[in-house]
Design an enzyme around this catalytic site. Structure first.
Site, mmCIF file in Angstrom:
data_model
loop_
_atom_site.group_PDB
_atom_site.id
_atom_site.type_symbol
_atom_site.label_atom_id
_atom_site.label_comp_id
_atom_site.label_asym_id
_atom_site.label_seq_id
_atom_site.Cartn_x
_atom_site.Cartn_y
_atom_site.Cartn_z
ATOM 1 N N GLY A 157 -10.687 -2.527 3.114
ATOM 2 C CA GLY A 157 -9.298 -2.927 3.882
ATOM 3 C C GLY A 157 -9.278 -1.304 4.481
ATOM 4 N N THR A 161 -0.071 1.636 6.852
ATOM 5 C CA THR A 161 0.062 0.455 5.858
ATOM 6 C C THR A 161 -0.273 -0.867 6.380
ATOM 7 O OG1 THR A 161 1.475 -0.919 3.636
ATOM 8 C CG2 THR A 161 2.582 0.559 6.173
ATOM 9 N N GLY A 162 -0.471 -2.052 6.307
ATOM 10 C CA GLY A 162 -0.489 -3.181 6.991
ATOM 11 C C GLY A 162 -2.054 -3.791 6.986
ATOM 12 N N VAL A 163 -2.032 -4.841 7.862
ATOM 13 C CA VAL A 163 -3.364 -5.275 8.131
ATOM 14 C C VAL A 163 -4.740 -4.250 8.915
ATOM 15 C CG1 VAL A 163 -4.575 -6.963 9.047
ATOM 16 C CG2 VAL A 163 -2.322 -7.864 8.817
ATOM 17 N N THR A 194 0.574 -1.462 -0.074
ATOM 18 C CA THR A 194 0.558 -0.181 0.349
ATOM 19 C C THR A 194 0.938 1.139 -0.404
ATOM 20 O OG1 THR A 194 -1.883 -1.227 0.588
ATOM 21 C CG2 THR A 194 -1.717 1.074 1.060
HETATM 22 C C1 SD4 Z 1 -5.284 -3.796 3.380
HETATM 23 N N1 SD4 Z 1 -4.170 -1.713 4.450
HETATM 24 O O1 SD4 Z 1 -6.158 -3.575 2.207
HETATM 25 C C2 SD4 Z 1 -3.920 -2.167 2.814
HETATM 26 C C3 SD4 Z 1 -3.154 -3.217 3.087
HETATM 27 C C4 SD4 Z 1 -1.225 -3.278 3.370
HETATM 28 O O2 SD4 Z 1 0.192 -3.181 4.220
HETATM 29 O O3 SD4 Z 1 -1.013 -1.621 3.622
HETATM 30 N N2 SD4 Z 1 -0.662 -3.866 3.345
HETATM 31 O O4 SD4 Z 1 -5.997 -3.998 4.810
#
Ligand code: SD4
Length: 341
Positions: free
Chosen positions: A231, A252-254, A201
């Site tokens: 997300g 960024t992330g989950v 992201t």
């Molecule tokens: C999500 N935050 O779709 C995004 C993906 C992401 O590192 O940034 N992953 O959850």
């Protein structure tokens, strides 16, 4: 430019920044802000932020608007077929659909977003049009695609051969397990030393020469997610937030954990309370751990923030998060984000 690339710790930057001071005044309240005032400036997540920042810088250096800069900037990874986490070439959902999420926000609090949109590479530009041409903030799925096509975007196949191959491989076990720091694993030509985990992201924040802030965030989301899953990235307040009085933040992330804590809004509000950008990001990450201690070591979440003076900071749960900075002094600075673990 690449040969001037430096990898430095944020702590070095903080030490270098002298206390020149330019306190912010909000509603009659003074918020102490130490350090050098820097503008224009653009910052963005992960190693691929370097190239994206340079596209944004072309606009910022000529006194362009932060909003134009962030849109132009994130279009770079959106179009990069090697990038498996943003735009065309992104990994699909578990049913083989590449679905994109994006949002954008300007200095006046205007914002637009597309959610789970298929077939259009530049989701960020559709999000901007949602902001500028409709009375709405978010368009999702088929409706977002219909709006894009009505506005001249071309329908494309976003599933590249290699992404399809990765999906076919994944289908053999069909286990949904977010891969930490996937952006840097798959994409980065310049992995930071000690990069153990990987995610994706692009979140980009810019402060222009007039002192206005804007932000953009765009992603293909978690690889092999459920069809229809959205997300944090296109959710204003979660994946991105801009308050022109205070600062801006992105994540960024989950995404599920960021949505649960309204992460980017939280970071901006903490800056309003006087936190530095880095401390605000750290507190937001710690809040996720406090709510979900059992998950803390299994997932990656990172925040990136900038304040009205152009001071910036980041913090992540796990090692491996990086962010790129571009201003008058340096066009290709990559910083290793601090982390809890
Ligand atoms: C999500 N935050 O779709 C995004 C993906 C992401 O590192 O940034 N992953 O959850």
């Amino acid at each position: 430019m690449i040969n001037r690339r430096k990898f430095i710790q944020k702590s070095l930057l903080s030490t270098a920044a002298l206390s020149l001071g330019n306190n912010l005044s909000v509603n009659g309240k003074t918020i102490e802000s130490k350090g050098k005032v820097t503008k224009p400036i653009v910052i963005s997540t992960w190693d691929f932020g370097i190239a994206a920042n340079q596209a944004a810088w072309k606009i910022l250096k000529d006194n362009g608007r932060a909003l134009d800069a962030v849109e132009a900037g994130v279009r770079i990874p959106e179009a990069d077929l090697k990038n498996v986490t943003v735009g065309k070439g992104g990994y699909p959902d578990r049913d083989g659909h590449v679905t994109l999420d994006a949002c954008i926000m300007d200095e006046n609090g205007n914002c637009g977003a597309v959610l789970a949109m298929e077939h259009i590479t530049h989701a960020i530009s559709v999000a901007r049009l949602v902001m500028e041409k409709t009375p709405h903030v978010m368009l999702a799925g088929e409706g977002a695609l219909q709006f894009a096509l009505e506005n001249g975007f071309q329908k494309e196949n976003l599933l590249t051969e290699s992404a399809e191959k990765a999906w076919q491989e994944w289908l053999k076990k069909a286990e949904y397990k977010p891969i930490m720091n996937i952006e840097n694993q798959h994409f980065s030509p310049n992995k930071l030393p000690g990069n153990q985990y990987n995610h994706d992201t692009i979140g980009m924040l810019a402060l222009d020469a007039k002192g206005n802030l804007s932000g953009a965030c765009t992603t293909s989301g978690m690889a092999f997610k459920m069809h229809g899953r959205v997300g944090d990235s296109p959710i204003i307040g979660a994946g991105l937030y801009v308050d022109n009085e205070i600062g801006a933040a992105t994540s960024t992330g989950v995404g599920e954990e960021v949505v649960r804590t309204v992460g980017s809004f939280l970071v901006v509000e903490l800056m309003r309370q006087g936190y530095s950008p880095e401390d605000a990001c750290k507190e937001a990450v710690e809040r996720i751990i406090r709510k979900k201690p059992q998950k803390a070591k299994e997932i990656q979440v990172g925040f990136l923030a900038i304040n009205k003076n152009g001071q910036y900071g980041a913090y992540a749960l796990q090692k491996g998060f990086s962010f790129a900075v571009c201003n008058e002094e340096t066009q290709d600075l990559l910083i290793k984000g601090k982390s809890i673990f």
